[in-house]
Design a protein around this motif. Structure first.
Motif, PDB file in Angstrom:
ATOM      1  N   ASN A   1      52.247  34.211  34.170  1.00 56.19           N
ATOM      2  CA  ASN A   1      52.018  35.033  32.975  1.00 56.19           C
ATOM      3  C   ASN A   1      51.723  34.228  31.702  1.00 56.19           C
ATOM      4  O   ASN A   1      52.215  34.552  30.624  1.00 56.19           O
TER       5      ASN A   1
ATOM      6  N   ASN B   1      49.862  33.734  28.664  1.00 54.56           N
ATOM      7  CA  ASN B   1      49.004  34.708  27.985  1.00 54.56           C
ATOM      8  C   ASN B   1      48.009  34.021  27.052  1.00 54.56           C
ATOM      9  O   ASN B   1      48.118  32.823  26.788  1.00 54.56           O
TER      10      ASN B   1
ATOM     11  N   LYS C   1      50.994  33.265  38.615  1.00 50.75           N
ATOM     12  CA  LYS C   1      50.264  34.531  38.648  1.00 50.75           C
ATOM     13  C   LYS C   1      49.916  35.029  37.236  1.00 50.75           C
ATOM     14  O   LYS C   1      50.576  34.663  36.260  1.00 50.75           O
ATOM     15  N   ASN C   2      48.856  35.830  37.181  1.00 54.39           N
ATOM     16  CA  ASN C   2      48.463  36.554  35.964  1.00 54.39           C
ATOM     17  C   ASN C   2      48.089  35.612  34.814  1.00 54.39           C
ATOM     18  O   ASN C   2      48.369  35.895  33.654  1.00 54.39           O
TER      19      ASN C   2
ATOM     20  N   CYS D   1      46.707  36.563  30.761  1.00 56.70           N
ATOM     21  CA  CYS D   1      46.958  37.957  30.415  1.00 56.70           C
ATOM     22  C   CYS D   1      46.965  38.119  28.894  1.00 56.70           C
ATOM     23  O   CYS D   1      47.074  37.138  28.153  1.00 56.70           O
ATOM     24  N   GLY D   2      46.853  39.362  28.436  1.00 56.73           N
ATOM     25  CA  GLY D   2      46.870  39.619  27.001  1.00 56.73           C
ATOM     26  C   GLY D   2      45.484  39.903  26.462  1.00 56.73           C
ATOM     27  O   GLY D   2      44.680  40.561  27.108  1.00 56.73           O
TER      28      GLY D   2
ATOM     29  N   TYR E   1      39.460  36.099  33.500  1.00 54.23           N
ATOM     30  CA  TYR E   1      38.681  35.734  34.690  1.00 54.23           C
ATOM     31  C   TYR E   1      37.186  35.897  34.419  1.00 54.23           C
ATOM     32  O   TYR E   1      36.379  35.007  34.658  1.00 54.23           O
TER      33      TYR E   1
ATOM     34  N   SER F   1      46.922  34.086  40.541  1.00 50.94           N
ATOM     35  CA  SER F   1      46.085  35.248  40.205  1.00 50.94           C
ATOM     36  C   SER F   1      45.744  35.164  38.729  1.00 50.94           C
ATOM     37  O   SER F   1      46.377  34.423  37.976  1.00 50.94           O
ATOM     38  N   PHE F   2      44.723  35.902  38.326  1.00 52.38           N
ATOM     39  CA  PHE F   2      44.284  35.901  36.932  1.00 52.38           C
ATOM     40  C   PHE F   2      44.325  37.309  36.356  1.00 52.38           C
ATOM     41  O   PHE F   2      44.155  38.291  37.079  1.00 52.38           O
ATOM     42  N   ALA F   3      44.496  37.385  35.037  1.00 51.99           N
ATOM     43  CA  ALA F   3      44.249  38.654  34.350  1.00 51.99           C
ATOM     44  C   ALA F   3      42.735  38.814  34.254  1.00 51.99           C
ATOM     45  O   ALA F   3      42.011  37.828  34.108  1.00 51.99           O
ATOM     46  N   ARG F   4      42.265  40.058  34.339  1.00 54.26           N
ATOM     47  CA  ARG F   4      40.843  40.254  34.586  1.00 54.26           C
ATOM     48  C   ARG F   4      39.912  39.828  33.451  1.00 54.26           C
ATOM     49  O   ARG F   4      38.825  39.314  33.708  1.00 54.26           O
TER      50      ARG F   4
ATOM     51  N   ILE G   1      40.991  31.522  42.655  1.00 53.62           N
ATOM     52  CA  ILE G   1      42.254  32.193  42.962  1.00 53.62           C
ATOM     53  C   ILE G   1      42.799  31.587  44.254  1.00 53.62           C
ATOM     54  O   ILE G   1      42.126  31.612  45.286  1.00 53.62           O
TER      55      ILE G   1
END
Lengths: 413, 171
Positions: free
Chosen positions: B12, B14, B59-60, B63-64, B92, B86-89, B104
């Protein structure tokens, strides 16, 4: 098909799409704020001379208004020149307010359409049954040049909400609770559909709180299924025709979740992540320095109304600074007419001009090291609102107003 | 083939961590953006990371906010590839659009340590840890995303596609 599948199929010129399929979607509304400057640089680098459709682009200023620095003043100036040059029809200069309030107020949100914005909280506009999502600046430059972008059709999560909120518990408490359960990546890449009797009961403004904050669990977009209330609101803001899109009865969902709000106590997102959610009572008593009521999440008339109800005839705690930011000029005027602004001023609040204010740490009330802020905004990341050693707690307007009176985190009732 | 040293992060991370909001008024000077990567949240990064380093994260990642500066600052700092669980979209997409390679790789944080040397084959989607000789498979990028990356990002990709290059544009 789900609502997102139907809208993206239509936008991509297809009869049917399935999750994970990639479509080239035609864009109906493309919104940018100050970061239109980032878009502009990439747009010029692409080398296309004219935007694809000057009627479908919306540009406005809200993140740094009025300009907090010479750098921003130059950015504003450059964008105004570009708007004139390209004949961008929908331009809202710094007086109007926050993008996620201005788009619906000025009739840019319609069911069934595709709306992209260079702002992550663009998910807000799913409250009108619009497919609405955030993109970056260079991607928007591609949209300005071609009018389309690739989108992967997301899987959908259905969230059914039942029950009746207790007094001073609202949509903000519900969505914080859901984010606390699903976590910051719980809806990554997914489309979220909110429905159920508690959602039908909700005002348009409350519905926008749910779609706004869905971003904080990673959602690609979020929807409130359009109903009579939606149609009535949209018709009151735009004369452009639209077609309501609803999911089919046999639509397939990745998950269906159910919540009952009847016993939900007020919730609070603790530092430094939006998914660090607890009932307010678990952190009650913590001393605070600043309270912020406003933002694209909770700066609307009903938010100011509940704060005014709590603050009426009272004075805020002497050690607390209370900042109130109406989400738009229209909201500000309505709050003025309703007498809320006078209540805030008498209580000891500082009223700031409509805009994003200190939410993203640009200006207008930043925090010093060690300070604690209770805020109705949507992010509490470390250093977001000033010092990396300050602390942001996210709550509903009711909890924020009550805490401003006591000088410590306090449940509204 | 990309070869580089790992700079490792947790879950996470951000975009306020990656690129603080106070510098968002920098909109066009990309070299300047690179001077503020992780400045407030992880101040050691600017002291110890080097151009060519590979970011490995949980993960993620990203994000933000949609701020493109978060991907731009890493690219112009010289980060060669970002690999995460994983990525926040939005991050990405921004990375791809800017031509910053991104992969990923579920489970990677357990198989790679801060400071390891990695060899990355973007097209095959294989990451080799040169310390352990461990080969880590990543989720392959769709061919059209590889195409955007191989052109160097969305701007050069669209210049080619629309024929709007140096000759003054087609419209």
């Amino acid at each position: 098909m789900t609502i997102v599948e139907k809208i993206l199929a239509r936008a991509g010129g297809k009869k049917k799409v399935i999750p994970n399929e990639i479509v080239m979607a035609k864009v109906d509304v493309a919104m940018s704020h100050e970061n239109a400057d980032v878009v502009l640089k990439s747009f010029q680098e692409i080398g296309v001379k004219k935007v694809w459709d000057p009627e479908k682009i919306v540009i406005l200023f809200d993140h740094r208004v009025p300009a907090e620095s010479e750098k921003t003043a130059t950015t504003h100036k450059r964008i105004r020149e570009f708007v004139r040059e390209q004949g961008i029809k929908h331009f809202y200069d710094l007086k109007e307010g926050i993008c996620h309030q201005i788009l619906p107020e000025f009739g840019h949100c319609r069911p069934g359409e595709v709306l992209v914005g260079t702002d992550s909280h663009t998910t807000t506009h799913g409250a009108f049954g619009t497919f609405a999502t955030g993109i970056g600046g260079t991607e928007m430059a591609g949209v300005w040049a071609t009018g389309e972008l690739w989108l992967k059709v997301p899987e959908s999560i259905k969230i059914i909400v039942k029950g009746k909120f207790r007094k001073y518990v609202s949509a903000k408490d519900l969505i914080l609770y859901i984010i606390g359960q699903l976590k910051a990546d719980g809806a990554d890449y997914k489309s979220v559909e909110f429905c159920g009797p508690a959602i039908s009961e909700m005002s348009i403004a409350s519905r926008m709180v749910l779609t706004n904050l869905s971003m904080e669990m990673g959602a690609k977009n979020a929807f409130i299924l359009p109903d009579e209330k939606t149609i009535e609101f949209v018709k009151s803001t735009t004369s452009k025709p639209f077609e309501v899109v609803l999911p089919d009865k046999d639509a397939e969902y990745l998950e269906t979740l159910e919540y009952d709000v009847s016993d939900l106590p007020p919730q609070i997102a603790c530092p430094h992540s939006v998914d660090n959610v607890k009932p307010v009572r678990e952190v009650a008593g913590l001393k605070i320095h600043q309270v912020l009521i406003g933002s694209c999440t909770n700066g609307r008339l009903e938010d100011l109304a509940v704060a005014a109800e709590i603050l009426e005839g009272k004075k805020i705690h002497p050690d607390v600074r209370l900042l109130v930011i109406p989400a738009s000029r229209k909201v500000y005027l309505e709050a003025l007419k309703a007498g809320y602004i006078e209540i805030f001023l008498k209580a000891g609040a500082l009223i700031l001009n409509p805009g994003c204010g200190p939410c993203l740490g640009a200006h207008q009330g930043l925090l010093a090291a060690g300070e604690v802020c209770v805020s109705t905004t949507n992010r509490n990341f470390k250093g977001r609102m000033g010092s990396p050693d300050s602390f942001i707690y996210l709550t509903s307007p009711a909890t924020a107003a009550k805490s401003a009176l006591t000088g410590e985190i306090t449940e509204p009732l | 083939m990309i070869k580089g040293r790992v700079y490792k992060f947790g879950d996470n991370i951000n975009t306020d961590d990656i690129y603080p909001g106070r510098y968002l008024s920098i909109t066009t000077d990309r070299e300047e953006m690179a001077k503020h990567c992780f400045e407030l949240a992880y101040p050691d990064f600017l002291k110890t990371a080097r151009p060519g380093d590979i970011i490995v994260a949980g993960k993620n990642f990203g994000c933000g906010s949609s701020r493109e500066q978060a991907a731009t600052c890493l690219k112009y700092f010289g980060i060669s590839v970002v690999i995460a669980e994983s990525f926040a979209r939005i991050f990405y997409r921004n990375a791809i659009n800017l031509g910053l390679p991104i992969l990923i790789a579920p489970g990677i944080t357990k198989r790679v340590e801060h400071g390891d040397m990695l060899e990355v084959d973007l097209e095959k989607g294989i990451v080799k840890n040169l310390r352990t000789n461990d080969e880590i498979k990543t989720i392959p990028l769709p061919s059209f995303i590889l195409e955007i990356l191989s052109e160097g990002g969305l701007v050069p990709y669209l210049r080619k596609k629309l024929g709007s290059g140096e000759k003054g544009g087609n419209k």
